[in-house]
Design an enzyme around this catalytic site. Structure first.
Site, PDB file in Angstrom:
ATOM      1  CD  GLU A 166      -2.909  -1.150   2.364  1.00  0.00           C
ATOM      2  OE1 GLU A 166      -3.842  -1.970   2.338  1.00  0.00           O
ATOM      3  OE2 GLU A 166      -2.759  -0.305   3.267  1.00  0.00           O
ATOM      4  CD  GLU A 356      -3.447  -5.885   4.092  1.00  0.00           C
ATOM      5  OE1 GLU A 356      -4.331  -5.093   4.517  1.00  0.00           O
ATOM      6  OE2 GLU A 356      -2.231  -5.632   4.168  1.00  0.00           O
TER       7      GLU A 356
END
Length: 447
Positions: A166, A356
């Site tokens: 991220e 995720e």
């Protein structure tokens, strides 16, 4: 839900964690401070003054935790390596840090669990942060040196490598919005940081190739779907800006070798010159990937809001009954939409992994001493249905990782948000499988 065997036989089901969120032991065996050690100890930076000093004490309890992973029946475990454990300074290597991760890998091997390793999950060493962090172009080289150490040390042991987790969060939450380390509030800095993060990724991929490392390498992006709040043109324009901000700012340079032109113009009044982007950088950033990791939690519903920062975006808040404890809307259909869009516009058959997916709820021990988290079971079930639909359409999805294995240090929210399949009583470090953990195991093992 349809049976789990409807997924391909080689589909990976896993769980995910990150080093600073679970390891603790911040002063042991040669680990040096990270920017998150500094940030979490800053008064007011983290809810309740929580820090990752102890977290889940995974550094000492890793063998027991991996046995829990085995008990879940998953095929793969995604975890991150703590850069501060590996490099106490530029050009230096800490053998005790390397030895710890060898022990982790030994334990995973013993139980037949496939490791998927993230090189960087936000814990930049303080020595690099003190040199300017991701604002300093040299940090991309420091990261490449760190990556090379890991490739050479663990190259034969790890089949799946992820350079960054991220980078949107590292850049925008860290440098523009002040919510994550280093806690800055400067949009130009966020642009610089995002570019250097992508540059470091490309350098590491090229190093991976040059060293002839076995296995595959990719990057994980947190991606979303941005929907307009209304039918007016300005709301559709706002949704396009939101998509550029959350998705295209990273996808376009990785897959097309250029930043989205419309977003360069959106940011230009705030950023000024893009002199930190060198002509040769585009080819480095676009280094071919073996897969793309996708972290998906929710969608965004946006509207035009003049005067609200450089993006002029407003966000519609979901109803509490339709959201998680994070205030994020539960919208599994958008996972299917996102995966379909990625394959159509960017990846075109390149393997995808959901690295995720999960939800925080207000979990607590029931009178029977168990954690009955029906909301999480429903959330996971609905999102697996969306993933399964994409696979049945012919989509190249190869794995799914639940966030997270354990309740853990949830960054600026401290220990107030519980994402785990396994409940952690932090004062005693007692672990307990929630109902969702039992459900996930049964889903995977269903004949």
């Amino acid at each position: 839900m349809r049976h789990i065997e409807d997924f391909p036989a080689d589909f990976l089901f896993g769980v995910a964690t990150a080093a600073y969120q679970i390891e603790g032991a911040v002063n042991e065996d040669g680990r040096v401070p990270s920017q998150w050690d500094t940030f979490s100890h800053r008064p007011g930076a983290v809810l309740n003054g929580d820090t990752g000093d102890i977290a889940c004490d995974h550094y000492h309890r890793y063998a027991d935790d991996i046995r829990l992973i085995k008990d879940l029946g998953v095929t793969s475990y995604r975890f991150s390596i703590a850069w501060p454990r590996i490099q106490p300074g530029p050009g230096k290597t800490n053998p005790r840090g390397l030895a710890f991760y060898h022990r982790v890998l030994d334990e995973l091997d013993r139980h037949g669990i496939i490791p998927a390793v993230t090189l960087y999950h936000w814990d930049l060493p303080k020595w690099a942060a003190d040199r300017g962090g991701w604002l300093n172009r040299d940090v991309a080289e420091y990261f490449n040196d760190y990556a090379a150490i890991l490739f050479q040390e663990f190259g034969r042991r790890i089949p799946l490598w992820i350079t960054h987790n991220e980078p949107w969060c590292s850049a925008f939450l860290g440098y523009a919005l002040g919510e994550h380390a280093p806690g800055n509030r400067n949009w130009r800095e966020a642009m610089i940081a995002s570019h250097h993060l992508l540059l470091s990724h490309g350098k590491a991929v090229n190093t991976f190739r040059s060293l002839g490392v076995e296995g595959q390498i990719g990057i994980t992006l947190n991606l979303t779907v941005a929907d307009p709040a209304g039918d007016q043109a300005r709301d559709h324009d706002a949704a396009h800006r939101a998509d550029g901000y959350a998705n295209r700012w990273f996808l376009d340079p990785l897959f097309r070798g250029e930043y989205p032109a419309d977003m360069l113009e959106v940011f230009r009044p705030t950023v000024g010159s893009y002199d930190f982007m060198h002509p040769e950088d585009a080819a480095v950033i676009r280094a071919p990937l073996d897969f793309l990791g996708v972290n998906y939690y929710t969608r965004s519903i946006v509207f035009d809001k003049p005067g609200d920062g450089p993006l002029n975006l407003g966000y519609v808040q979901p109803e509490p009954a339709e959201s998680t404890a994070m205030g994020w809307e539960i919208h599994p259909e958008s996972l299917y939409r996102l995966l379909t869009r990625l394959e159509r516009e960017y990846t075109q058959g390149l393997p995808l992994y959901i690295t995720e997916n999960g939800a925080a709820f207000d979990d607590h021990l029931g009178v029977d001493g168990q954690v009955h988290d029906e909301g999480r079971i429903t959330y996971l079930q609905q999102h697996l249905v969306a993933a399964q639909r994409f696979v049945q359409d012919g989509g190249a999805l190869k794995g799914y990782y639940v966030w997270s294995l354990l309740d853990n240090f949830e960054w600026a929210f401290g220990y107030s948000k519980r994402f785990g399949l396994i409940y952690v009583d932090f004062p005693t470090q007692t672990r307990m499988l929630k109902d969702s953990a039992h459900w996930y195991r049964e889903m995977i093992q269903r004949p």
